[in-house]
Design a protein around this motif. Structure first.
Motif, PDB file in Angstrom:
ATOM      1  N   ARG A   1       4.871 -15.859   6.579  1.00  0.00           N
ATOM      2  CA  ARG A   1       4.960 -17.232   7.081  1.00  0.00           C
ATOM      3  C   ARG A   1       4.144 -18.132   6.167  1.00  0.00           C
ATOM      4  O   ARG A   1       3.049 -17.766   5.731  1.00  0.00           O
ATOM      5  CB  ARG A   1       4.425 -17.308   8.520  1.00  0.00           C
ATOM      6  N   TYR A   2       4.670 -19.334   5.900  1.00  0.00           N
ATOM      7  CA  TYR A   2       3.980 -20.228   4.968  1.00  0.00           C
ATOM      8  C   TYR A   2       3.946 -21.629   5.548  1.00  0.00           C
ATOM      9  O   TYR A   2       4.992 -22.229   5.826  1.00  0.00           O
ATOM     10  CB  TYR A   2       4.687 -20.226   3.613  1.00  0.00           C
ATOM     11  N   VAL A   3       2.742 -22.162   5.735  1.00  0.00           N
ATOM     12  CA  VAL A   3       2.536 -23.516   6.244  1.00  0.00           C
ATOM     13  C   VAL A   3       1.797 -24.295   5.162  1.00  0.00           C
ATOM     14  O   VAL A   3       0.674 -23.940   4.788  1.00  0.00           O
ATOM     15  CB  VAL A   3       1.718 -23.526   7.550  1.00  0.00           C
ATOM     16  N   GLU A   4       2.424 -25.355   4.667  1.00  0.00           N
ATOM     17  CA  GLU A   4       1.905 -26.082   3.499  1.00  0.00           C
ATOM     18  C   GLU A   4       1.596 -27.527   3.851  1.00  0.00           C
ATOM     19  O   GLU A   4       2.370 -28.194   4.531  1.00  0.00           O
ATOM     20  CB  GLU A   4       2.953 -26.024   2.389  1.00  0.00           C
ATOM     21  N   HIS A   5       0.450 -28.001   3.364  1.00  0.00           N
ATOM     22  CA  HIS A   5       0.062 -29.408   3.534  1.00  0.00           C
ATOM     23  C   HIS A   5      -0.246 -29.979   2.152  1.00  0.00           C
ATOM     24  O   HIS A   5      -1.353 -29.846   1.638  1.00  0.00           O
ATOM     25  CB  HIS A   5      -1.155 -29.525   4.453  1.00  0.00           C
ATOM     26  N   GLY A   6       0.760 -30.593   1.545  1.00  0.00           N
ATOM     27  CA  GLY A   6       0.620 -31.137   0.202  1.00  0.00           C
ATOM     28  C   GLY A   6       0.283 -32.620   0.208  1.00  0.00           C
ATOM     29  O   GLY A   6      -0.209 -33.176   1.194  1.00  0.00           O
ATOM     30  N   HIS A   7       0.585 -33.270  -0.909  1.00  0.00           N
ATOM     31  CA  HIS A   7       0.256 -34.689  -1.085  1.00  0.00           C
ATOM     32  C   HIS A   7       1.020 -35.563  -0.090  1.00  0.00           C
ATOM     33  O   HIS A   7       2.216 -35.376   0.129  1.00  0.00           O
ATOM     34  CB  HIS A   7       0.600 -35.118  -2.515  1.00  0.00           C
ATOM     35  N   LYS A   8       0.314 -36.512   0.510  1.00  0.00           N
ATOM     36  CA  LYS A   8       0.919 -37.439   1.455  1.00  0.00           C
ATOM     37  C   LYS A   8       0.385 -38.846   1.213  1.00  0.00           C
ATOM     38  O   LYS A   8      -0.689 -39.042   0.633  1.00  0.00           O
ATOM     39  CB  LYS A   8       0.628 -37.027   2.902  1.00  0.00           C
ATOM     40  N   VAL A   9       1.144 -39.836   1.678  1.00  0.00           N
ATOM     41  CA  VAL A   9       0.762 -41.247   1.582  1.00  0.00           C
ATOM     42  C   VAL A   9       0.819 -41.851   2.986  1.00  0.00           C
ATOM     43  O   VAL A   9       1.790 -41.631   3.718  1.00  0.00           O
ATOM     44  CB  VAL A   9       1.704 -42.033   0.644  1.00  0.00           C
ATOM     45  N   SER A  10      -0.216 -42.586   3.356  1.00  0.00           N
ATOM     46  CA  SER A  10      -0.239 -43.267   4.651  1.00  0.00           C
ATOM     47  C   SER A  10      -0.473 -44.759   4.440  1.00  0.00           C
ATOM     48  O   SER A  10      -1.116 -45.164   3.463  1.00  0.00           O
ATOM     49  CB  SER A  10      -1.331 -42.683   5.555  1.00  0.00           C
ATOM     50  N   VAL A  11       0.045 -45.557   5.362  1.00  0.00           N
ATOM     51  CA  VAL A  11      -0.059 -47.012   5.253  1.00  0.00           C
ATOM     52  C   VAL A  11      -0.257 -47.619   6.635  1.00  0.00           C
ATOM     53  O   VAL A  11       0.018 -46.979   7.653  1.00  0.00           O
ATOM     54  CB  VAL A  11       1.213 -47.632   4.618  1.00  0.00           C
ATOM     55  N   ALA A  12      -0.725 -48.845   6.642  1.00  0.00           N
ATOM     56  CA  ALA A  12      -0.714 -49.655   7.856  1.00  0.00           C
ATOM     57  C   ALA A  12       0.361 -50.723   7.698  1.00  0.00           C
ATOM     58  O   ALA A  12       0.608 -51.210   6.590  1.00  0.00           O
ATOM     59  CB  ALA A  12      -2.078 -50.308   8.093  1.00  0.00           C
ATOM     60  N   VAL A  13       0.999 -51.065   8.805  1.00  0.00           N
ATOM     61  CA  VAL A  13       2.037 -52.103   8.824  1.00  0.00           C
ATOM     62  C   VAL A  13       1.670 -53.086   9.934  1.00  0.00           C
ATOM     63  O   VAL A  13       1.545 -52.692  11.101  1.00  0.00           O
ATOM     64  CB  VAL A  13       3.430 -51.495   9.074  1.00  0.00           C
ATOM     65  N   ILE A  14       1.513 -54.357   9.575  1.00  0.00           N
ATOM     66  CA  ILE A  14       1.059 -55.358  10.534  1.00  0.00           C
ATOM     67  C   ILE A  14       2.132 -56.435  10.696  1.00  0.00           C
ATOM     68  O   ILE A  14       2.439 -57.174   9.749  1.00  0.00           O
ATOM     69  CB  ILE A  14      -0.271 -56.016  10.087  1.00  0.00           C
ATOM     70  N   ALA A  15       2.683 -56.520  11.882  1.00  0.00           N
ATOM     71  CA  ALA A  15       3.685 -57.546  12.172  1.00  0.00           C
ATOM     72  C   ALA A  15       3.006 -58.885  12.460  1.00  0.00           C
ATOM     73  O   ALA A  15       1.864 -58.947  12.905  1.00  0.00           O
ATOM     74  CB  ALA A  15       4.535 -57.129  13.362  1.00  0.00           C
ATOM     75  N   ARG A  16       3.737 -59.948  12.216  1.00  0.00           N
ATOM     76  CA  ARG A  16       3.201 -61.299  12.382  1.00  0.00           C
ATOM     77  C   ARG A  16       2.698 -61.535  13.808  1.00  0.00           C
ATOM     78  O   ARG A  16       1.586 -62.048  14.021  1.00  0.00           O
ATOM     79  CB  ARG A  16       4.277 -62.327  12.026  1.00  0.00           C
ATOM     80  N   ASP A  17       3.480 -61.163  14.822  1.00  0.00           N
ATOM     81  CA  ASP A  17       3.092 -61.398  16.211  1.00  0.00           C
ATOM     82  C   ASP A  17       1.854 -60.595  16.601  1.00  0.00           C
ATOM     83  O   ASP A  17       1.015 -61.059  17.379  1.00  0.00           O
ATOM     84  CB  ASP A  17       4.252 -61.051  17.155  1.00  0.00           C
ATOM     85  N   TYR A  18       1.740 -59.389  16.078  1.00  0.00           N
ATOM     86  CA  TYR A  18       0.569 -58.543  16.366  1.00  0.00           C
ATOM     87  C   TYR A  18      -0.693 -59.185  15.792  1.00  0.00           C
ATOM     88  O   TYR A  18      -1.747 -59.204  16.436  1.00  0.00           O
ATOM     89  CB  TYR A  18       0.788 -57.161  15.772  1.00  0.00           C
ATOM     90  N   LEU A  19      -0.565 -59.732  14.600  1.00  0.00           N
ATOM     91  CA  LEU A  19      -1.706 -60.384  13.952  1.00  0.00           C
ATOM     92  C   LEU A  19      -2.140 -61.609  14.748  1.00  0.00           C
ATOM     93  O   LEU A  19      -3.340 -61.855  14.927  1.00  0.00           O
ATOM     94  CB  LEU A  19      -1.320 -60.767  12.523  1.00  0.00           C
ATOM     95  N   LEU A  20      -1.169 -62.370  15.249  1.00  0.00           N
ATOM     96  CA  LEU A  20      -1.499 -63.535  16.060  1.00  0.00           C
ATOM     97  C   LEU A  20      -2.098 -63.130  17.401  1.00  0.00           C
ATOM     98  O   LEU A  20      -3.002 -63.786  17.923  1.00  0.00           O
ATOM     99  CB  LEU A  20      -0.241 -64.381  16.289  1.00  0.00           C
ATOM    100  N   ASP A  21      -1.597 -62.033  17.957  1.00  0.00           N
ATOM    101  CA  ASP A  21      -2.036 -61.571  19.275  1.00  0.00           C
ATOM    102  C   ASP A  21      -3.500 -61.141  19.264  1.00  0.00           C
ATOM    103  O   ASP A  21      -4.297 -61.544  20.118  1.00  0.00           O
ATOM    104  CB  ASP A  21      -1.136 -60.410  19.724  1.00  0.00           C
ATOM    105  N   LEU A  22      -3.883 -60.300  18.288  1.00  0.00           N
ATOM    106  CA  LEU A  22      -5.251 -59.782  18.247  1.00  0.00           C
ATOM    107  C   LEU A  22      -6.186 -60.641  17.413  1.00  0.00           C
ATOM    108  O   LEU A  22      -7.410 -60.602  17.606  1.00  0.00           O
ATOM    109  CB  LEU A  22      -5.261 -58.356  17.687  1.00  0.00           C
TER     110      LEU A  22
END
Length: 488
Positions: A259-280
């Motif tokens: 059995r082989y379980v692999e965790h290689g290179h990954k990219v993560s991001v944040a995404v901010i919608a206009r209404d969410y920015l206004l809300d908080l």
């Protein structure tokens, strides 16, 4: 060297008490940090790997006979100790990790806290329930109503875990997952941070000696294929962390039956919608994103490398300025730490490139302190993402949520964690599109660095992938047992 030798802070290995001294080679590992001293390590000699594998398989029989409830309780007791910042082994481990990685003590403590709380009993039980339906299926045949029979889950006899060194505390995850499926472990530590695993295993052994007898922690160089092949020969399953190239090199040696379980290179991001920015409000959203970027010093794959913000150039630039303030505030409470000379030089060169781009290209800008604690880069697209960490985050304006998906498509193959700031129907529509694009986790900004044990890491059932199932069906004994147990 032996189980007792791990008390010496210079040792980065752990060998069960039953291992013969004659089967081990002892050597020193040079520290990658200029502030660190050479580490001592024990590893089986060429002919000793077979003896280690045989011993681990014998020790695994004791794990197999342990009720899963007892295994969970023992891991929980270890996690409770390590969650206490005054626990002396944790204090020593923190000091060693600071030297090995250059992380500040505050950054190491934050990382330990995030990682170790996942190993409390409630978290482990819920993770097993989510992947295996019921934890006691690891103990004995249990009724399965859909099968009209019974089923039993069996873990590997020995799991080889190739550990990562870029996130303090993360090496515990592969060891814990292996123990949860009642597997013995050969753990290979990373050169970048080789100290934590042996300290954690020492506490596991103190709480439950059967754990100590079923785990070996050692080290070999990346190009030492002889040791890799020897370790693989004793393993039924492999868990590997690393770059795409490093994982490919390991994968090339994995046999079809393993059995082989692999965790290689990954990219993560944040995404901010206009209404969410206004809300908080921009300040609060910036504070949340700063925590996501700064935890683990942005070395973890779950940390955002970029923030895509819905809005016009003026409003997005204003958010980038807010984020710079938030990054500075967070760095005051939890500094980056000390970078090695080569790493610092590389970061300085990146800053020079961002400075030149800000001066020569409309819509680009750079915020950074005199030191190297953080940087906020205003960009027009995702070009230039390096994944190098050290709290360098790109802010990119997008016209609408459709534009977000277009921007992310080039990195879709590596997309992992998205901090999605959106509300109501817009959130669910974007989440579904991101999932189909390749994301395997969506959380709120400010919670990106807190994945639970229940998360299907990299979109996989990481515990269930280690399991082999045996189903009893179409047999009157199973039907009788199901009736007696209230099952099928």
């Amino acid at each position: 060297m032996t189980a007792q030798a791990a008390v010496d802070a210079r040792w980065i290995s752990w060998m069960p008490r039953w291992v013969r001294s004659a089967d081990l080679a002892r050597f020193e590992v040079a520290s990658r940090s200029s502030a660190g001293e050479a580490r001592r390590c024990a590893r089986p000699v060429a002919e000793g790997w077979r003896a280690l594998g045989q011993g681990l398989r014998r020790a695994q029989l004791s794990l197999r006979d342990m009720p899963i409830a007892d295994i969970i309780a023992a891991i929980d007791a270890v996690a409770e100790r390590w969650m206490d910042r005054s626990f002396e082994p944790r204090r020593r481990a923190r000091a060693e990790v600071v030297i090995a990685t250059g992380f500040s003590p505050e950054a190491v403590d934050r990382s330990f806290d995030v990682e170790l709380r996942n190993y409390r009993a409630d978290s482990l039980v819920r993770a097993l329930r989510r992947e295996l339906n019921r934890p006691d299926v690891l103990d004995r045949f249990q009724p399965d109503a859909d099968l009209h029979g019974s089923t039993l889950a069996t873990g590997p006899r020995v799991t080889l875990a190739i550990l990562t060194g870029n996130v303090p505390g993360l090496p515990a995850l592969s060891i814990v997952r292996s123990l949860l499926v009642k597997s013995a472990v050969i753990a290979k530590v990373a050169s970048g941070e080789p100290t934590f695993a042996a300290r954690f295993v020492q506490t596991l052994a103190e709480v439950e000696p059967r754990f100590g007898d079923a785990i070996a922690v050692t080290y070999w160089e990346r190009d030492d294929e002889a040791s890799l092949r020897s370790a693989l020969a004793e393993a039924d399953a492999v868990i590997a962390y690393g770059s795409d190239d490093a994982c490919a090199a390991i994968r090339a040696h994995v046999a079809p039956h393993q059995r082989y379980v692999e965790h290689g290179h990954k990219v993560s991001v944040a995404v901010i919608a206009r209404d969410y920015l206004l809300d908080l409000g921009p300040g609060e959203v910036a504070r949340r994103v700063a925590v996501d970027v700064s935890t683990f010093n942005q070395h973890a794959c779950i940390a955002p490398q970029a923030v895509l913000v819905e809005g016009d150039a003026i409003s997005v630039r204003a958010f980038a300025a807010e984020l710079a303030t938030a990054m500075d505030d967070d760095a005051r409470a939890c500094p980056l730490g000390a970078l090695e000379e080569a790493e610092a030089a590389s970061l300085q060169l990146r800053r020079l490139a961002y400075t030149w781009r800000a001066a020569s290209r409309p819509g680009c800008d750079l915020w950074c302190p005199a030191g190297l604690d953080w940087a906020v880069v205003l960009s027009t697209d995702l070009t230039g993402l390096t994944g190098s960490g050290n709290r360098v985050v790109h802010v990119v304006p997008v016209l609408d949520m459709d534009s977000v998906m277009d921007a992310l498509r080039p990195v879709a193959r590596h997309l992992q964690n998205v901090g999605l700031g959106a509300n109501g129907p817009q959130f669910w529509a974007a989440a579904e599109t991101l999932a189909r694009l390749g994301a395997c986790r969506v959380s709120e900004p400010g919670r990106m660095a807190e994945p639970s044990m229940m998360w299907r890491h990299d979109g996989m059932q990481c515990i269930a992938q280690l399991i082999r199932w045996c189903d009893v069906e179409m047999h009157r004994e199973s039907e009788r047992a199901g009736g007696r147990r209230g099952g099928a």
